[in-house]
Write a protein that holds these residues in place. Structure first.
Motif, PDB file in Angstrom:
ATOM      1  N   UNK A 108       0.867  -1.182   0.000  1.00 48.74           N
ATOM      2  CA  UNK A 108       0.000   0.000   0.000  1.00 48.74           C
ATOM      3  C   UNK A 108       0.908   1.236   0.000  1.00 48.74           C
ATOM      4  N   UNK A 117      -4.877  -7.185   1.184  1.00 45.61           N
ATOM      5  CA  UNK A 117      -4.446  -6.981  -0.200  1.00 45.61           C
ATOM      6  C   UNK A 117      -4.596  -5.507  -0.509  1.00 45.61           C
ATOM      7  N   UNK A 118      -3.868  -5.050  -1.515  1.00 49.02           N
ATOM      8  CA  UNK A 118      -3.940  -3.641  -1.890  1.00 49.02           C
ATOM      9  C   UNK A 118      -5.163  -3.357  -2.744  1.00 49.02           C
ATOM     10  N   UNK A 119      -5.342  -2.078  -3.064  1.00 49.32           N
ATOM     11  CA  UNK A 119      -6.467  -1.678  -3.901  1.00 49.32           C
ATOM     12  C   UNK A 119      -6.331  -2.307  -5.287  1.00 49.32           C
TER      13      UNK A 119
END
Lengths: 434, 434
Positions: free
Chosen positions: A122, A312-314
């Motif tokens: 992130x 998890x990231x975007x």
């Protein structure tokens, strides 16, 4: 009693120690414990990917198998509806491959060198935090120059419990390689170092000669038997405005330097592609003699920290970048934005040249890159200057470590002359009527 | 030697202890250290917000003052270009206010009760991690039912160093309030509890009677002098399909229950608004007698953990939600998606009713809400059933704690009959030829 180390973490640690590799001896206690849960929900879901009836997935799908998303949200973005599903913890594969290929183009010396695939974080902060978790134990020292981004204190000291150990950033007008050398050669077998070029707050990047000198110092330490983790905060990568500035990441010099030195590259589009709020970054590892298995294990531990902190990231952010990096106008647009910043840099250089009288009120610290430059007020402290600029000149600056940081990234060209005139005037004024 | 606690953290701790409030005594060592750096770059930038020449900001602006973003990225989203700037660490104010107002509408019993403003996290996982950092010391116990999301282990055990202490989730067909009671009333003054309704993996939500019984148990513990943190993982909030299921969050019962009990609500749009990859969530605090100053201090500590781990959440994701929540079709679209999931739930109920023979091969665990339901295979272990379903039936399921989890969120209505028929057949088959 803490739990015993998970068998998956033990297996990764064994992978990292294979062939006598030092990596496992560089890990913190949390780093030794870190693993990616391949056997849990995620692993079982992966096994079921090809099934006709797939009841493994904790997202929702419509009757026709498309993602069950609200139209009012889907309509806001030009991205496939899969952008609303989870990204893998390590990031979407297309973006990781793309970023890896871009690393090679941006750092020609990396050609033919092996390193890990980037793992998505992130953005930079999360990458720094991840590196802190994996490599720094409570009360362990992190060696870095004394002019640094203030969030390092929250990340490494408050959250990881480590201690910052600084050396003076500059020696005259140059990066203080001697200061770095003294700390990495001091007593102690394991040394964790953090270097940030272009630097926040100073806007300084090591010159070519300094970069090679840094490499040589780290090599000597490694040859002397020290085990080193060198974390590279490359947030502002690519924004160099002068000849002679080292244009590649130090990663290109360190990723295959010595079997005792693990280079940890943190970077991302935040600053260099001007997408601050998108929150995508990368962590990439390199060590001389590192094998595919070593890198896979480091990627798994990194993905484990991602999973444990943010899952998890975007996905949307990642998908947008995949599209942008393939966009025909990407390179041209990026060059245009760079030119905007570079023009401001050149104007500041001209202002400083054309106003020798400013040297009576402040000294410009070395700068050649990035978003910022710093000045040291002469004869007065920085904080009252900041206050005076706010109160009397409608001018906002940042005080950090006794310096005033000026973000030319956010000041239009036409305001730069006034900015420095205000600075000069405020300091003279303050000296006259403190 | 660790650094002394930062003066800003000390001030927050004093705020949290004001009026004899227990909150500061509930914090972990990291929680006691946590603070938001109001005085650093962020605070100085805030002071400069109204200046004419603003050189404080580490983002970039065009000559005309608009965000310096690449057109190829801006063109992908229907959002103001400010969506590419940083969001505040605590989240964008409009979204925090909106979510707070939505909490009140979704939980009518909260009417007139005071609680903190929600702080934005990177979805549920980051909220759970944040709660772990603030309230759990290494080796401290986290009390929770034994059927839980497997990522809790990475978050709380591996990353925070805490230990999960479980009680059996069910007692017959009911939530095991007795099991919870035994653990919260056991020796020890401080108790940290985690409850997750609708539950992953079981799809169970406490009934109205059970919710009140849970409240009563926690109240008795608080009255007995225990100090409690009750973390509520409300990821699947709102997805209840049966009468008699408690429709509000337990937060509505706990946020003003007793001065010894701090309720920590974690929620977000991920599951309830079907935006899994968008990565936005919230943490909200409530305690009886909590003042505005207490809540401001908790928000500041939370924003400090956000700053230290990810700096700030996705601004784009937050802006999209602000727009969606104001969209005229939001409520209708959300109801339509809910109806899709509810129809699958009803079909499963019918399948179980119409196939009494299935009871010879598996037992359906209690379920009434969420994305999932679980079955317990009879006479065989769950893992070989999962393997058999994969190998022989093209059917994917998840094994967790000896149960098979079936995500009806991702299985179309027309496949549900086959899913259960396959399950029954695979188990019979396995019993016949193990």
């Amino acid at each position: 009693m803490p739990k015993p180390i998970h068998p998956l973490a033990q297996a990764l640690n064994a992978d990292l120690a294979a062939g006598g590799c030092v990596i496992s001896s560089l890990l913190s206690r949390k780093g030794l414990r870190a693993f990616f849960p391949f056997q849990g929900i995620l692993g079982q879901s992966a096994e079921a990917r090809q099934t006709k009836i797939n009841a493994t997935i904790g997202t929702a799908f419509e009757e026709d198998g498309s993602p069950l998303c609200m139209e009012c949200l889907e309509g806001m973005v030009q991205a496939p509806p899969t952008a609303f599903l989870y990204a893998p913890s390590s990031g979407i594969p297309a973006l990781r491959e793309q970023w890896s290929a871009m690393l090679a183009r941006k750092n020609p010396s990396l050609a033919g060198q092996m390193h890990s695939l980037p793992v998505v974080t992130h953005a930079l902060t999360h990458g720094l935090f991840l590196a802190g978790q994996l490599f720094l134990d409570p009360n362990e020292k992190l060696i870095l120059p004394d002019l640094y981004w203030d969030n390092y204190e929250l990340i490494f000291e408050e959250s990881c419990g480590a201690r910052l150990k600084t050396f003076k950033t500059f020696r005259g007008r140059h990066f203080n390689v001697k200061g770095l050398e003294r700390l990495v050669l001091a007593a102690g077998d394991k040394k964790v170092v953090l270097l940030n070029f272009p630097n926040n707050p100073t806007g300084y990047t090591a010159t070519e000669a300094e970069a090679l000198a840094i490499r040589d110092v780290l090599l000597r330490a490694a040859q002397a038997g020290k085990r080193l983790v060198v974390i590279l905060d490359d947030a502002y990568f690519g924004l160099a405005y002068e000849k002679g500035v080292f244009r590649e990441s130090l990663f290109a010099l360190l990723a295959n330097l010595h079997p005792n030195l693990l280079a940890v590259k943190l970077d991302g589009p935040t600053k260099e592609d001007y997408v601050w709020g998108l929150r995508v970054g990368f962590v990439t590892y390199g060590i001389k003699g590192g094998t595919a298995a070593h890198y896979k294990a480091l990627e798994a531990k990194s993905a484990g920290v991602v999973r444990a902190t943010i899952s998890s990231g975007s996905n949307l952010g990642q998908q947008m970048l995949v599209q942008a990096y393939a966009h025909p106008d990407y390179a041209v647009q990026k060059a245009a934005k760079f030119a905007t910043l570079e023009a401001r840099y050149r104007r500041i250089r001209r202002i400083l040249r054309e106003h020798p009288e400013y040297r009576e009120s402040f000294k410009a610290m070395p700068f050649n890159s990035g978003y910022f430059m710093c000045v040291k007020p002469l004869g007065v402290e920085a904080e009252p200057v900041r206050q005076r600029l706010l109160a009397g000149y409608q001018t906002g600056t940042i005080v950090l470590a006794g310096l005033l940081r000026l973000a030319f990234s956010s000041v239009p060209l036409e305001q730069l002359d006034t900015l420095f005139a205000n600075l000069h005037d405020a300091i003279r004024n303050l000296k006259a009527t403190p």
